[in-house]
Scaffold this motif. Sequence first.
Motif, PDB file in Angstrom:
ATOM      1  N   SER A 278     -34.037 -45.503  -9.778  1.00 40.17           N
ATOM      2  CA  SER A 278     -34.354 -44.148 -10.240  1.00 40.17           C
ATOM      3  C   SER A 278     -33.347 -43.140  -9.700  1.00 40.17           C
ATOM      4  O   SER A 278     -32.855 -42.270 -10.429  1.00 40.17           O
ATOM      5  CB  SER A 278     -35.769 -43.764  -9.813  1.00 40.17           C
ATOM      6  OG  SER A 278     -36.713 -44.654 -10.341  1.00 40.17           O
ATOM      7  N   GLU A 279     -33.036 -43.243  -8.404  1.00 39.01           N
ATOM      8  CA  GLU A 279     -32.082 -42.309  -7.806  1.00 39.01           C
ATOM      9  C   GLU A 279     -30.688 -42.510  -8.394  1.00 39.01           C
ATOM     10  O   GLU A 279     -29.967 -41.545  -8.651  1.00 39.01           O
ATOM     11  CB  GLU A 279     -32.054 -42.502  -6.292  1.00 39.01           C
ATOM     12  CG  GLU A 279     -31.117 -41.569  -5.538  1.00 39.01           C
ATOM     13  CD  GLU A 279     -31.540 -40.108  -5.621  1.00 39.01           C
ATOM     14  OE1 GLU A 279     -30.722 -39.244  -5.244  1.00 39.01           O
ATOM     15  OE2 GLU A 279     -32.683 -39.839  -6.055  1.00 39.01           O
ATOM     16  N   TRP A 280     -30.324 -43.767  -8.614  1.00 43.56           N
ATOM     17  CA  TRP A 280     -29.021 -44.040  -9.226  1.00 43.56           C
ATOM     18  C   TRP A 280     -28.946 -43.443 -10.630  1.00 43.56           C
ATOM     19  O   TRP A 280     -27.915 -42.874 -11.011  1.00 43.56           O
ATOM     20  CB  TRP A 280     -28.795 -45.545  -9.290  1.00 43.56           C
ATOM     21  CG  TRP A 280     -27.501 -45.915  -9.968  1.00 43.56           C
ATOM     22  CD1 TRP A 280     -26.272 -46.015  -9.417  1.00 43.56           C
ATOM     23  CD2 TRP A 280     -27.344 -46.215 -11.366  1.00 43.56           C
ATOM     24  NE1 TRP A 280     -25.330 -46.358 -10.362  1.00 43.56           N
ATOM     25  CE2 TRP A 280     -25.967 -46.485 -11.579  1.00 43.56           C
ATOM     26  CE3 TRP A 280     -28.206 -46.281 -12.449  1.00 43.56           C
ATOM     27  CZ2 TRP A 280     -25.451 -46.818 -12.820  1.00 43.56           C
ATOM     28  CZ3 TRP A 280     -27.698 -46.615 -13.695  1.00 43.56           C
ATOM     29  CH2 TRP A 280     -26.332 -46.880 -13.879  1.00 43.56           C
ATOM     30  N   ARG A 282     -30.567 -40.874 -11.694  1.00 42.17           N
ATOM     31  CA  ARG A 282     -30.467 -39.418 -11.569  1.00 42.17           C
ATOM     32  C   ARG A 282     -29.039 -38.996 -11.223  1.00 42.17           C
ATOM     33  O   ARG A 282     -28.483 -38.072 -11.833  1.00 42.17           O
ATOM     34  CB  ARG A 282     -31.431 -38.925 -10.488  1.00 42.17           C
ATOM     35  CG  ARG A 282     -31.479 -37.410 -10.346  1.00 42.17           C
ATOM     36  CD  ARG A 282     -32.353 -37.004  -9.166  1.00 42.17           C
ATOM     37  NE  ARG A 282     -31.772 -37.400  -7.899  1.00 42.17           N
ATOM     38  CZ  ARG A 282     -30.784 -36.715  -7.302  1.00 42.17           C
ATOM     39  NH1 ARG A 282     -30.278 -35.630  -7.860  1.00 42.17           N
ATOM     40  NH2 ARG A 282     -30.315 -37.124  -6.140  1.00 42.17           N
ATOM     41  N   LEU A 283     -28.452 -39.698 -10.248  1.00 41.83           N
ATOM     42  CA  LEU A 283     -27.079 -39.375  -9.858  1.00 41.83           C
ATOM     43  C   LEU A 283     -26.110 -39.642 -11.001  1.00 41.83           C
ATOM     44  O   LEU A 283     -25.146 -38.889 -11.198  1.00 41.83           O
ATOM     45  CB  LEU A 283     -26.683 -40.188  -8.622  1.00 41.83           C
ATOM     46  CG  LEU A 283     -27.440 -39.859  -7.332  1.00 41.83           C
ATOM     47  CD1 LEU A 283     -27.042 -40.821  -6.222  1.00 41.83           C
ATOM     48  CD2 LEU A 283     -27.184 -38.413  -6.911  1.00 41.83           C
TER      49      LEU A 283
END
Length: 525
Positions: A278-280, A282-283
């Motif tokens: 999820s964070e990847w 977003r980034l």
Amino acid sequence: MSIPAIALALLLAALLLCLGLLLSQQRHLRAQQQRLLGLETALEASGAAPWEWFVAERRIVLSDAYYRQLGYAVGDFPPEDFAWRQLLHPDDKSRAIDNVKRYLKAPETAYFNEYRMRTTDGRWRWILARGRVVKRDAEGQVLLLVGTHLDIDAMKRQQMAYVESQERFQKIYETTPDSMGITRISDGLYLDVNASFSRIGGYSREEVLGRTSLQLGVWVDPQQREQLIETFRSEGKVDSMEMAIRRKDGVVVHGLMSIRPLSVNGEDCMLFIYRDISEWRRLHAEAERARAEGVAAAAASRAKSEFLSRMSHELRTPLNAVLGFGQVLQSNASLDQRARQQLDGILGAGWHLLQLINDVLDLSRIEGGHLHVAVQPTELAPLLREALDMVGAQAAAAGISLAVEGLPALRVKADALRLRQALLNLLSNAIKYNRRGGHVWLRVNQPSERELDVLVADDGLGMSPTQLQHLFEPFNRLGREREAIDGTGIGLVLSRHLIEAMGGSLTLSSAAEQGTEARIRLKRA
């Protein structure tokens, strides 16, 4: 038949009976020897080494195979129990001896002991000792213990490697940031999950075990689950399939799912690994937006540069005509004093406007990467004198004295035209932001054999720490615009870009009401 004849017959019968008994015993002994020989052969084939321990005598009878098992020649160590103790591994000695003592106190079951023994080459081999009590005294104390030694080194090391592998997997399983677990293929029940499963999914281990993913409602898109199952059935595995799951709190998590088959207690199961991306994502989305914005900014910069280039040409053409006509009018002797003052104001404003246009165009070229400098060995002293001469009139009009200190006959790596432009900006600022009766110094220092500093210092207005923080912001005049001092706020920015393009640096130090010092550091040629 006479009595002697009868006695002789009885004697002969007795002899024949004894002979029969002897022949029977010999046959029995030969059979027993054959059985013993077969037993010895079987023991040797199995790798077992027989031994006998006469407990009360503290004496051990060892077979030749016992010595060979450890690589020793027969008789290399005495057949006594203390020799056995000396061959034990230090880490195993206490446990092995305690096992013997416990067995002798209650020798009702078979003797069983595992330990490492030192071989003739100094290495350690795992040995399994097994035996039974075969003789006791009248009080029931053990007199004789008979048994075998079996070399289990290879098996033991395989067993230890397996345990280490299991422990290593368990550590990875429990510490990995990825969600991991085991589900049964037949009914989909969770058999186990790691700590990261609870962290990512929000469910405790107790809430998960014995339930299925459908019961928990983790699937955002049921079709993804069907695709996952179909891929596993057809390929026997799943590698990094992207899918979304729903946490216990309803938040959707995006990740990559991988699956491998696994057997647990004879049942077909699946080991799954789910990596939260999820964070990847977003980034990555932010990077894509930044890239798109960068492309748009680059396009805008190109458009700005093109606009400024065109506007520069369009502005300079009529401005040059204005300046030309103004210079022609200056030669008209019929102008009165008032008209001549007004003409000087027009020309001054025109030259200022032309300089502004040139500076803005240069700054635009620098930002667009289109301004090139020709760095080559340049004589420094003549260039500095020329710059001083060019600001001499400005300094005289402002009541500022110029002083020069030490102009060595040295050469620097620079573009003479652009270095002169930067020096004129710095000297002009030192004069403008000074006070009547002030001073400006131009001097040269040599901090090293490879570098040279050109310093422009004044004792003028100086700057506060807050002003210094915004020193190199384009069009920021640091509040000087309220003091009726001519300027655009881009000369210093442009000068630093020019100096850096030549491989040098420009730094300023200042204090309010104490003046400013600008330092140009260049490489010596």
